[in-house]
Design an enzyme around this catalytic site. Structure first.
Site, PDB file in Angstrom:
ATOM      1  CG  ASP A 189      -0.347  -0.590   2.457  1.00 28.51           C
ATOM      2  OD1 ASP A 189       0.887  -0.492   2.620  1.00 28.51           O
ATOM      3  OD2 ASP A 189      -1.091  -1.152   3.279  1.00 28.51           O
ATOM      4  CG  HIS A 198      -5.907  -2.788   8.623  1.00 30.94           C
ATOM      5  ND1 HIS A 198      -6.010  -1.446   8.944  1.00 30.94           N
ATOM      6  CD2 HIS A 198      -4.604  -3.106   8.841  1.00 30.94           C
ATOM      7  CE1 HIS A 198      -4.836  -0.994   9.328  1.00 30.94           C
ATOM      8  NE2 HIS A 198      -3.969  -1.979   9.284  1.00 30.94           N
ATOM      9  CG  ASN A 253      -9.059  -1.977  11.578  1.00 27.06           C
ATOM     10  OD1 ASN A 253      -8.146  -2.696  11.171  1.00 27.06           O
ATOM     11  ND2 ASN A 253      -9.394  -0.833  10.994  1.00 27.06           N
ATOM     12  CD  GLU A 298      -8.792   0.521   7.678  1.00 31.38           C
ATOM     13  OE1 GLU A 298      -8.573  -0.518   8.317  1.00 31.38           O
ATOM     14  OE2 GLU A 298      -8.359   1.629   8.033  1.00 31.38           O
TER      15      GLU A 298
HETATM   16  C1  F6R Z   1       1.172  -1.399   6.098  1.00 28.77           C
HETATM   17  C2  F6R Z   1       0.090  -2.358   6.237  1.00 28.77           C
HETATM   18  C3  F6R Z   1      -0.712  -2.458   7.491  1.00 28.77           C
HETATM   19  C4  F6R Z   1       0.127  -2.754   8.742  1.00 28.77           C
HETATM   20  C5  F6R Z   1      -0.768  -2.836   9.970  1.00 28.77           C
HETATM   21  C6  F6R Z   1      -0.002  -3.099  11.248  1.00 28.77           C
HETATM   22  O1  F6R Z   1       1.825  -1.561   4.864  1.00 28.77           O
HETATM   23  O2  F6R Z   1      -0.132  -3.050   5.318  1.00 28.77           O
HETATM   24  O3  F6R Z   1      -1.677  -3.464   7.328  1.00 28.77           O
HETATM   25  O4  F6R Z   1       0.813  -3.945   8.570  1.00 28.77           O
HETATM   26  O5  F6R Z   1      -1.484  -1.639  10.110  1.00 28.77           O
HETATM   27  O6  F6R Z   1       0.818  -2.000  11.520  1.00 28.77           O
HETATM   28  P1  F6R Z   1       1.770  -1.992  12.797  1.00 28.77           P
HETATM   29  O7  F6R Z   1       2.794  -3.036  12.581  1.00 28.77           O
HETATM   30  O8  F6R Z   1       2.362  -0.604  12.793  1.00 28.77           O
HETATM   31  O9  F6R Z   1       0.909  -2.264  13.977  1.00 28.77           O
END
Ligand code: F6R
Length: 253
Positions: free
Chosen positions: A67, A138, A136, A143
């Site tokens: 992303d 994701h 959440n 989301e």
């Molecule tokens: C970012 C992504 C997100 C993160 C997720 C966890 O490229 O794809 O899905 O992996 O938000 O983020 P952290 O590791 O910061 O808790």
């Protein structure tokens, strides 16, 4: 799903890095799917250490990140392109031009999302997709209520996601509302997926993803439908799993 519960976050990062290193060693031309965020920082540190020790080369590999924020140019300090350059690409031997992210600054983000999806297909899809997990549930920026068959597109980020990621934005700046993200269908086409979740804050999402129903409410739960999904957790993230004793029994290491 293969559920590996490691003692702490450092051990989980080490294990994840070893799995990625084994992938590029077994198939030097691997197409990797990469993630950003706090969890991945430790994974990339360990991967760089393995590379420096001669245990992992990325010279023949290519990569696609999950992303990127809409509106941020690749050289913006908070862009995921910059994150990846600093935390991984500049410290390993991946070929310039072989590491792909969506272009957040594209004039037409929807066309850019379609181009990115087509580029993944043209590369033969992803061999090993690395994933973090949102509070959440994701995966990527898919989301809750994302279609479980979605492809790369624009998504509006949930407030909890923007709050969690605001730590990367200085001076009270907020993360953008929109991101280009690989879809859940894109992720599910990967031949293997490797999800890493650490820390007690992730325990609820981890329990829903592994033991809850498959549901767009907790997008990561779709991994229950993947044939080759490995979930690497630390004890804290695994703490709300009902069947934890079973998982520890199957993979005691
Ligand atoms: C970012 C992504 C997100 C993160 C997720 C966890 O490229 O794809 O899905 O992996 O938000 O983020 P952290 O590791 O910061 O808790």
């Amino acid at each position: 799903m293969k559920i590996l519960i490691l003692e702490d976050a450092a051990a989980a990062a080490e294990r994840a890095a070893e799995i990625i290193a084994a992938q590029v060693t077994a198939k030097p031309g691997s197409v990797l799917g990469l993630a950003t965020g706090g969890t991945m920082e430790a994974v990339y540190e360990r991967l760089i250490a393995l590379h420096r020790a001669g245990s992992a080369s990325f010279a023949g590999a290519s990569s696609f990140n999950l992303d990127e924020y809409v509106g941020l140019a690749g050289d913006h300090p908070c862009s995921y392109r910059r994150y990846m350059a600093e935390k991984l690409f500049d410290q390993i031997d991946i070929a310039p031009g072989a590491a792909h992210l969506p272009m957040g600054e594209a004039a037409d983000p929807e066309a850019e999302a379609a181009r990115y999806e087509a580029a993944i297909v043209a590369a033969g899809d992803i061999d090993l997709q690395l994933l973090g997990l949102g509070l959440n549930g994701h995966i990527g920026f898919n989301e809750p209520t994302s279609s479980l068959t979605s492809i790369t597109r624009l998504k509006t980020l949930e407030r909890s996601t923007r709050e969690a990621n605001s730590r990367y934005f200085p001076d009270g700046d907020e993360p953008p509302r929109l991101a280009i993200t690989m879809g859940i269908g894109t992720i599910m086409r990967a031949r293997e997926v490797l999800l890493v979740a650490t820390g007690a804050a992730k325990a609820r999402a981890v329990a829903q993803v592994i033991e809850g129903p498959v549901s767009a409410r907790w997008p990561g739960s779709v991994l229950q439908m993947h044939r080759h999904a490995t979930l690497v957790l630390d004890r804290a993230a695994a703490s709300e799993l009902e069947l934890i004793d079973y998982y520890l029994d199957v993979h005691p290491e």
